[in-house]
Design an enzyme around this catalytic site. Structure first.
Site, mmCIF file in Angstrom:
data_model
loop_
_atom_site.group_PDB
_atom_site.id
_atom_site.type_symbol
_atom_site.label_atom_id
_atom_site.label_comp_id
_atom_site.label_asym_id
_atom_site.label_seq_id
_atom_site.Cartn_x
_atom_site.Cartn_y
_atom_site.Cartn_z
ATOM 1 N N ASP A 53 -8.876 -0.754 3.397
ATOM 2 C CA ASP A 53 -8.378 -0.625 2.025
ATOM 3 C C ASP A 53 -7.594 -1.866 1.610
ATOM 4 O OD1 ASP A 53 -6.116 -0.178 3.557
ATOM 5 O OD2 ASP A 53 -5.623 1.757 2.644
ATOM 6 N N SER A 54 -7.481 -2.836 2.523
ATOM 7 C CA SER A 54 -6.977 -4.158 2.164
ATOM 8 C C SER A 54 -7.847 -4.808 1.095
ATOM 9 C CB SER A 54 -6.918 -5.053 3.401
ATOM 10 O OG SER A 54 -8.123 -4.991 4.143
ATOM 11 N N ASP A 92 -11.659 2.810 6.098
ATOM 12 C CA ASP A 92 -10.338 3.349 5.793
ATOM 13 C C ASP A 92 -10.434 4.508 4.813
ATOM 14 O OD1 ASP A 92 -8.232 2.164 7.173
ATOM 15 O OD2 ASP A 92 -8.182 0.417 5.860
ATOM 16 N N LYS A 122 -10.683 5.657 9.417
ATOM 17 C CA LYS A 122 -9.344 5.306 9.887
ATOM 18 C C LYS A 122 -8.311 5.909 8.951
ATOM 19 C CE LYS A 122 -7.467 1.095 9.445
ATOM 20 N NZ LYS A 122 -6.201 1.382 8.708
ATOM 21 N N GLU A 124 -3.860 6.414 8.395
ATOM 22 C CA GLU A 124 -2.546 5.896 8.760
ATOM 23 C C GLU A 124 -1.579 7.034 9.082
ATOM 24 O OE1 GLU A 124 -1.064 3.332 5.723
ATOM 25 O OE2 GLU A 124 -2.787 1.974 5.790
ATOM 26 N N GLU A 192 0.152 -2.168 14.038
ATOM 27 C CA GLU A 192 0.387 -3.253 13.086
ATOM 28 C C GLU A 192 1.850 -3.649 13.019
ATOM 29 O OE1 GLU A 192 -0.520 -4.649 8.475
ATOM 30 O OE2 GLU A 192 -1.327 -2.753 9.207
#
Length: 275
Positions: A53-54, A92, A122, A124, A192
């Site tokens: 999602d970057s 993501d 993925k 978070e 991270e």
């Protein structure tokens, strides 16, 4: 049974990554957001391609990952899938697509796999609620890559983009989160922006692979954002980033040369013209 790609090599699987950790082999991951770069990344030999999602920042120009939608992730992941034959493809889950309920998380993750052809998602976070969602996904046969430390979707709650786990209590919390995600069934965890000794401790404490970004060398693998490591995101220079190419500079020079050639009549020349 592993899924076969359209290329000559068998696609990398979750089991392959687990075996790589067992053998002490480093896992290599990169992000990709479109077909052409996905082909290059896959051909370059990475083990895991992440549609991160970057893309909110490096593709769409958003200030953070928070505005990224599920539809945007699916759109880009479908393009990347067409370029990836060999690596494991992970997508993501964007902000608020896995926070409301386990049922909604399952529905959104199912859309990602069905509509993109990716092998895994993925998410978070590593609290108890996140673990509930991971278990629901794993029970449904959807592989999950975890992500702890600096979690960009929680940037406002974390007080900005800063190193996580420096204080003993925070370090203990991250270690607990990693164990919780491993117990819930994640096949790996992204670590991270945390101190290298802590990332190493986490990597030794769990049996699944750890993939670091700004977490030092003591993890099982590394991931970088592709435009960052290629020098396309020129204003972004964190300490952990190594630029392996300077494509931003090369692109600027090429564009400037093109503009000059058109304006002075040099391009197109006779060799570029159809008679």
């Amino acid at each position: 049974m592993s899924v076969q790609g359209t290329g000559r090599e068998r696609r990398t699987t979750v089991r392959d990554l687990l075996e790589m950790k067992r053998r002490g082999e480093k896992i290599v991951a990169l992000t990709a957001y479109d077909y052409l770069f996905a082909r290059l990344v896959d051909a370059g030999g990475v083990d895991l391609v992440l549609v991160g999602d970057s893309l909110g920042q490096v593709v769409c120009g958003y200030d953070s990952t928070i505005p990224v939608t599920l539809e945007e992730m699916i759109h880009h992941a479908r393009a990347v899938r067409r370029g990836v034959d060999r690596a494991l493809l992970v997508v993501d889950m964007p902000f608020m697509t896995y926070h409301v309920s386990a049922a909604e998380t399952l529905r959104n993750a199912g859309r990602i796999l069905q509509e993109t052809g990716a092998e895994a998602v993925k998410i978070e976070g590593g609290d108890e609620e996140t673990a509930v969602h991971v278990r629901a996904l794993v029970r449904a046969g959807i592989p999950v890559l975890g992500h702890i430390g600096l979690t960009p979707q929680s940037v406002h709650a974390l007080g900005g983009y800063r190193v996580q786990g420096r204080e003993p209590d925070a370090a203990d919390r991250l270690l607990d989160e990693a164990r919780r995600l491993a117990d819930a069934g994640c096949f790996g965890i992204v670590l991270e922006l945390m101190p290298s000794p802590l990332a190493g401790e986490i990597s030794r404490a769990i049996s699944i692979p750890t993939i670091g970004i700004g977490a030092g060398p003591l993890v099982d693998g590394q991931v970088l954002v592709l435009p960052d490591m290629l020098g396309l995101n020129e204003g972004f220079r964190p300490r952990f980033l190594r630029r392996f190419a300077e494509l931003g500079e090369a692109a600027r020079e090429g564009i400037t040369a093109y503009v000059a050639a058109v304006r002075n009549g040099e391009y197109p020349g006779p060799e570029h013209s159809i008679e």
